[in-house]
Design a protein around this motif. Structure first.
Motif, PDB file in Angstrom:
ATOM      1  N   LEU A 159     -12.249   1.595  -3.819  1.00 25.79           N
ATOM      2  CA  LEU A 159     -11.176   0.603  -3.814  1.00 25.79           C
ATOM      3  C   LEU A 159     -10.988  -0.015  -5.200  1.00 25.79           C
ATOM      4  O   LEU A 159      -9.863  -0.326  -5.605  1.00 25.79           O
ATOM      5  N   SER A 160     -12.093  -0.186  -5.920  1.00 25.01           N
ATOM      6  CA  SER A 160     -11.994  -0.810  -7.246  1.00 25.01           C
ATOM      7  C   SER A 160     -11.252   0.056  -8.249  1.00 25.01           C
ATOM      8  O   SER A 160     -10.819  -0.437  -9.295  1.00 25.01           O
ATOM      9  N   ASP A 161     -11.102   1.365  -7.956  1.00 28.30           N
ATOM     10  CA  ASP A 161     -10.367   2.257  -8.851  1.00 28.30           C
ATOM     11  C   ASP A 161      -8.864   2.200  -8.618  1.00 28.30           C
ATOM     12  O   ASP A 161      -8.092   2.796  -9.374  1.00 28.30           O
ATOM     13  N   LEU A 162      -8.447   1.510  -7.566  1.00 20.07           N
ATOM     14  CA  LEU A 162      -7.017   1.420  -7.247  1.00 20.07           C
ATOM     15  C   LEU A 162      -6.330   0.390  -8.140  1.00 20.07           C
ATOM     16  O   LEU A 162      -6.990  -0.503  -8.695  1.00 20.07           O
ATOM     17  N   PRO A 163      -5.015   0.505  -8.282  1.00 20.64           N
ATOM     18  CA  PRO A 163      -4.271  -0.554  -8.980  1.00 20.64           C
ATOM     19  C   PRO A 163      -4.550  -1.909  -8.330  1.00 20.64           C
ATOM     20  O   PRO A 163      -4.808  -1.996  -7.125  1.00 20.64           O
ATOM     21  N   LYS A 164      -4.504  -2.960  -9.129  1.00 24.17           N
ATOM     22  CA  LYS A 164      -4.919  -4.278  -8.674  1.00 24.17           C
ATOM     23  C   LYS A 164      -4.143  -4.746  -7.451  1.00 24.17           C
ATOM     24  O   LYS A 164      -4.711  -5.357  -6.539  1.00 24.17           O
ATOM     25  N   ASN A 165      -2.834  -4.463  -7.402  1.00 27.47           N
ATOM     26  CA  ASN A 165      -2.040  -4.978  -6.287  1.00 27.47           C
ATOM     27  C   ASN A 165      -2.431  -4.320  -4.963  1.00 27.47           C
ATOM     28  O   ASN A 165      -2.461  -4.957  -3.901  1.00 27.47           O
ATOM     29  N   ILE A 166      -2.808  -3.015  -4.989  1.00 26.69           N
ATOM     30  CA  ILE A 166      -3.221  -2.343  -3.748  1.00 26.69           C
ATOM     31  C   ILE A 166      -4.599  -2.845  -3.316  1.00 26.69           C
ATOM     32  O   ILE A 166      -4.832  -3.133  -2.135  1.00 26.69           O
ATOM     33  N   ALA A 167      -5.518  -2.938  -4.266  1.00 29.22           N
ATOM     34  CA  ALA A 167      -6.858  -3.427  -3.934  1.00 29.22           C
ATOM     35  C   ALA A 167      -6.790  -4.835  -3.357  1.00 29.22           C
ATOM     36  O   ALA A 167      -7.494  -5.162  -2.391  1.00 29.22           O
ATOM     37  N   SER A 168      -5.934  -5.668  -3.919  1.00 29.42           N
ATOM     38  CA  SER A 168      -5.803  -7.039  -3.407  1.00 29.42           C
ATOM     39  C   SER A 168      -5.237  -7.041  -1.994  1.00 29.42           C
ATOM     40  O   SER A 168      -5.659  -7.838  -1.144  1.00 29.42           O
ATOM     41  N   ILE A 214       0.842  -1.209   0.000  1.00 27.82           N
ATOM     42  CA  ILE A 214       0.000   0.000   0.000  1.00 27.82           C
ATOM     43  C   ILE A 214       0.872   1.253   0.000  1.00 27.82           C
ATOM     44  O   ILE A 214       0.617   2.217  -0.734  1.00 27.82           O
ATOM     45  N   ASP A 215       1.926   1.239   0.824  1.00 26.79           N
ATOM     46  CA  ASP A 215       2.772   2.422   0.963  1.00 26.79           C
ATOM     47  C   ASP A 215       3.506   2.749  -0.335  1.00 26.79           C
ATOM     48  O   ASP A 215       3.850   3.906  -0.597  1.00 26.79           O
ATOM     49  N   GLY A 216       3.676   1.742  -1.162  1.00 29.82           N
ATOM     50  CA  GLY A 216       4.408   1.973  -2.405  1.00 29.82           C
ATOM     51  C   GLY A 216       3.573   2.639  -3.488  1.00 29.82           C
ATOM     52  O   GLY A 216       4.091   2.925  -4.566  1.00 29.82           O
ATOM     53  N   GLU A 217       2.285   2.885  -3.243  1.00 27.83           N
ATOM     54  CA  GLU A 217       1.409   3.451  -4.277  1.00 27.83           C
ATOM     55  C   GLU A 217       0.657   4.666  -3.753  1.00 27.83           C
ATOM     56  O   GLU A 217      -0.564   4.795  -3.935  1.00 27.83           O
ATOM     57  N   ARG A 218       1.343   5.575  -3.065  1.00 24.08           N
ATOM     58  CA  ARG A 218       0.681   6.742  -2.470  1.00 24.08           C
ATOM     59  C   ARG A 218      -0.111   7.579  -3.464  1.00 24.08           C
ATOM     60  O   ARG A 218      -1.245   7.969  -3.186  1.00 24.08           O
TER      61      ARG A 218
END
Length: 896
Positions: free
Chosen positions: A108-117, A79-83
């Protein structure tokens, strides 16, 4: 196990050779199990379970905790890597709105897949976040991962909206909404249930909800679907909504319709043409007539069905229920005995005999059906030369073979619920053996396990009896029409459930084994299964559907994606009447749009349409069926005065399964506004028509005497509803009488739902099969088909009586059988005390009212020794008695 802190992504486990490297993101579950000595830590990843055994309890707990923390540290790092992406996802989420879980999930669905997961990972635990890291997150994300923050936001928002939109809610649908109504309009969880009270303004709240979301521009009109259960309700809501929005009904863009009309339009949209409805579907009594035709066809063409149908009506007109099923012995006596003979409860058989139990009734009716000549309790002399003459009275005597048949109240282990009964049975067996008589027996245990009739048949066939069923014309004349009507009604209800849930005969027979009367359940299961199959064949052969099929077909079109729902907000009126097929239709619509919200309004206290397929558990267990959400209350009634509202609420809540509400009325209590009118005396049958006319005449005269207190217009009249449980009680024959000060309308309890009147007169609130509660409606056969049957006795009848009571604004009159008053009358006395007033139809005080039970009358009695005394006529349910002196003192106290 090695936790790779350098890469913070791998867990290396050596469980043999070679070693296994497992990604943190793939571990979905961690648990600890205890063996005989050692503990084991196990975790799941990619469908495999890995175990680390041989650990002490402390080591196992430490290892599991370290692994859990390690995985969360990895997730936090993702999460911290995608501020920047976190901030960008917040742009489409307004802060000044109520936030449901789906609203945050949409962000949440608008976030990149790795953060949402990472955020949705099963082991993600926001409580392990470092404070500084948590503080740096966007507010919307904090609410998404911390439910308490979302709750605080929504509570503050609701409070602010109350203030900001005060003027809006002060004049909505022609009234000022209450605080609870306003809250219901503002709340917008994914699943919302508003539990209303009778007369609490639920329709106004629905109008307000729709007006609010449009005012706030949360939805476009085309996004909204409002479902009602009948066309008149839908039309009324459509008119009120159009008026509130200031548009013509024809121009209303939101969809206001019924379940059936919606199902029809969905099928038409997909197929390009409307479905072909069976010609009986649109007629009020059409379905019942269609089922009766099917029964007749099966009866004429299928000998096995004819035999089952006849056995059901003749041998099993009523379930053999154990006395333990009832709260009191008096309730059991009322259930078993449809009539009284010489003041005593009786159970009649088609042979003309009066027997002592429902089990003996089954035997006598079966013997009659199969033309077996018998005598009930024939007196037979015991030939004993060493003593004075004595006699036995066997239950059944068969003159053709000079055989004796006793039906013993014995359990499978030989015991009996009656004192000394087992010894009595042994003595009878011994007597018959000494007499050298041909003797056989049946037992209550055989009635319980369903083998009673088979045992009886075998015993008679063994003795050379040729069983010959009577002709149907003779049988039909002997059976009371109400028995056939009741059976048809149960079958009509059951066919709906059997077809909707696709219940097989095997499933029905399996459920029959859970009933008290198993033999009756087995016969009914075979009957209703055959009828349901014939009903389905009839529709298939003509390529037609009925309303239930239409809902099912529409649901399948949605579930398979052939129909795409345009609706993002679904409002449902009268939700307590919902059936499983209707619920499935709503769920299918909602499943196509993850952000679709449901707002359901209803009153489980007024759920009275089980015969039409409704399932009250869909309401009382709303969140179990539709998902977690908000459940609110409307507890202020604008109809009944406080005495009626409070008494009725306490009455219906005696069933602990009903949802709890504290009902408050906008009208002050009117003392003694619940009046009981005993009708009939010892010599005559109750004449409810005459008593009703007398009450109406007295009410009209009384209101005329105080007209200046209520009449503002010279032509004004007050409304009076006369209600009955069954239409055969209609005192007006379709033409209500005319009076100077009152307008009188008559109808059944069911039809009166949703209506109100200044005064209500309830007819025949008495005990009996067709009384209140109606003892034929609470038939255990429905447990074969209803998914979650109710366990409280007469649960729906209690709700129906509540509906009847709460039609009244100013006062309610209960006309009851003088000698068989309904148990509900006594309950009202227990709840409201002296505010339940007893009087004659002419308005005079009731003489000799029992001071204990209130509903009974003090009447002369004579003891076995011949002495006279006075006691309550409701014995044994009321055991009050008094001497002449006590009675005089009691009357003096009443006079004071």
């Amino acid at each position: 196990m090695v936790l790779d802190t350098d890469r913070n992504a791998n867990v290396r486990v050596r469980l043999g050779d070679p070693n296994a490297d497992i990604q943190c993101a793939d571990i979905t579950d961690i648990s600890i199990s205890k063996g005989l000595i050692w503990h084991t830590v196990q975790f799941k990843a990619l469908g495999q379970t890995h175990k680390l055994a041989g650990l002490s309890r402390r080591s196992a707990n430490a290892l599991a905790a370290d692994l859990y923390t390690f995985i969360n540290s990895y997730l936090f790092g993702v999460i911290d890597g995608e501020r920047p992406a976190l901030s960008a996802a917040n742009t489409g989420l307004p802060r000044d709105q109520y936030l449901a879980v789906s609203d945050l999930n949409r962000a949440l669905s608008d976030l990149p897949k790795n953060i949402a997961s990472a955020l949705r990972h099963p082991l993600f635990d926001s409580q392990l976040m470092p404070d500084a890291f948590r503080a740096s997150l966007p507010q919307w994300l904090k609410m998404a991962i911390t439910p308490a923050l979302r709750h605080d936001h929504n509570e503050a928002f609701v409070s602010a909206e109350h203030s900001a939109l005060k003027n809006f809610f002060d004049d909505l649908d022609g009234r000022s909404l209450s605080h609870q109504q306003r809250e219901a309009c503002i709340r917008l969880e994914d699943n919302n249930l508003l539990v209303a009270s009778a007369g609490s303004g639920k329709s106004a709240t629905i109008v307000g909800k729709l007006a609010y979301v449009l005012e706030k521009k949360l939805y476009e009109p085309k996004d909204i679907l409002l479902l009602a259960f009948n066309k008149s309700a839908a039309d009324e809501l459509k008119g009120r909504i159009a008026k509130q929005l200031g548009v013509n009904e024809a121009a209303l863009e939101c969809r206001v319709t019924t379940f059936h009309a919606l199902g029809r339009s969905i099928i038409q949209d997909v197929s390009g043409r409307p479905p072909k409805l069976a010609n009986w579907a649109g007629h009020p009594a059409g379905e019942a007539k269609a089922i009766q035709d099917i029964i007749q066809t099966l009866f004429d063409s299928d000998p096995e069905f004819a035999a089952l149908w006849t056995e059901l009506l003749v041998v099993h007109p009523k379930a053999d229920m154990p006395v333990e099923h009832f709260d009191r012995q008096a309730d059991y006596d009322r259930y078993t005995s449809a009539r009284r003979r010489n003041g005593n409860a009786t159970i009649g058989a088609l042979s003309g005999d009066f027997v002592k139990s429902l089990q003996e009734q089954k035997i006598a009716n079966w013997l009659w059906l199969n033309s077996v000549d018998f005598e009930y309790e024939k007196q037979i002399e015991v030939d004993d030369r060493n003593s004075s003459p004595s006699f036995v009275h066997p239950d059944f005597y068969y003159p053709q073979t000079d055989s004796i048949h006793e039906h013993f109240a014995l359990n499978a282990d030989g015991s009996s619920p009656f004192a000394n009964y087992a010894e009595h049975a042994r003595a009878k067996r011994q007597t018959y053996a000494q007499m050298g008589r041909d003797f056989f027996e049946t037992t209550s245990a055989q009635a319980t396990d369903g083998s009673l009739i088979d045992t009886l048949r075998s015993a008679l066939v063994e003795r050379g009896y040729g069983l010959q069923a009577r002709d149907w014309s003779e049988i039909k004349k002997a059976i009371e029409p109400v028995v056939i009507d009741h059976c048809n009604k149960i079958i009509s209800t059951s066919v709906k459930h059997v077809r909707a849930r696709q219940l097989t005969l095997e499933a029905l027979l399996e459920r029959a084994e859970t009933l008290h009367d198993k033999a009756r359940g087995r016969v009914f299961a075979r009957v209703v299964s055959a009828i349901a199959q014939a009903y389905s064949r009839k529709l298939a052969e003509t390529e037609e559907i009925d309303f239930d099929s239409m809902i099912g077909d529409a649901t399948r079109l949605i579930e398979t994606g052939r129909y795409q729902s345009p609706f993002s907000l679904i409002l449902v009126d009268e939700f307590q009447d919902i059936s499983e097929p209707n619920a499935n239709l709503i769920k299918a619509l909602r499943s196509q749009r993850s952000s679709c919200k449901i707002f359901a309004v209803g009153d489980d206290w007024q759920s009275i349409y089980r015969f039409a397929g409704s399932d009250i558990s869909l309401f009382t267990r709303f969140e179990d069926h539709f998902g977690q959400g908000w459940v609110g209350r409307l507890e202020q009634t604008y109809r009944c005065n406080q005495l009626i509202a409070e008494t009725a609420a306490k009455f219906v809540q005696r069933n602990p399964a009903q949802l709890k509400k504290e009902v408050r009325s906008s009208r002050s209590a009117i003392p003694r506004s619940i009046r009981v009118v005993p009708v009939g005396d010892k010599e005559s049958r109750p004449d409810f028509n005459q008593a009703c006319q007398a009450v109406l005449e007295r009410l009209d005269a009384a209101l005329g005497g105080i007209a200046e207190q209520w009449r503002q217009d010279p032509s004004a009249k007050l409304k009076v509803l006369v209600l009955w449980r069954y239409n055969r009680l209609d005192p007006f024959e379709g033409r209500a009488p005319r009076f100077e000060n009152i307008n009188v309308t008559g109808m059944s309890f069911h039809r009166a739902k949703g209506l109100e009147a200044d005064y209500v007169v309830l007819l025949d609130i008495s005990e009996g099969d067709y009384g209140v509660p109606s003892q034929i409606e609470d038939d255990e056969l429905l447990n074969l088909v209803i998914p979650r049957p109710e366990t409280f006795a007469y649960a729906e009848e209690r709700r129906l009586f509540y509906v009847a009571l709460t039609r009244a604004i100013r006062g309610v009159y209960l006309l009851t059988h003088n000698r068989q008053p309904s148990r509900y009358v006594q309950e009202l006395c227990q709840i409201a005390g002296d505010d339940v007033m007893f009087e004659t139809a002419e308005g005079l005080a009731v003489e000799d009212q029992c001071p204990d039970c209130k509903v009974g009358r003090i009447v002369p009695k004579r003891s076995r020794s011949g002495s006279s005394f006075k006691a309550c006529n409701q014995f044994p349910s009321c055991r009050y008695n008094e001497s002449n002196e006590t009675r005089v003192d009691h009357q003096r106290r009443r006079a004071r």
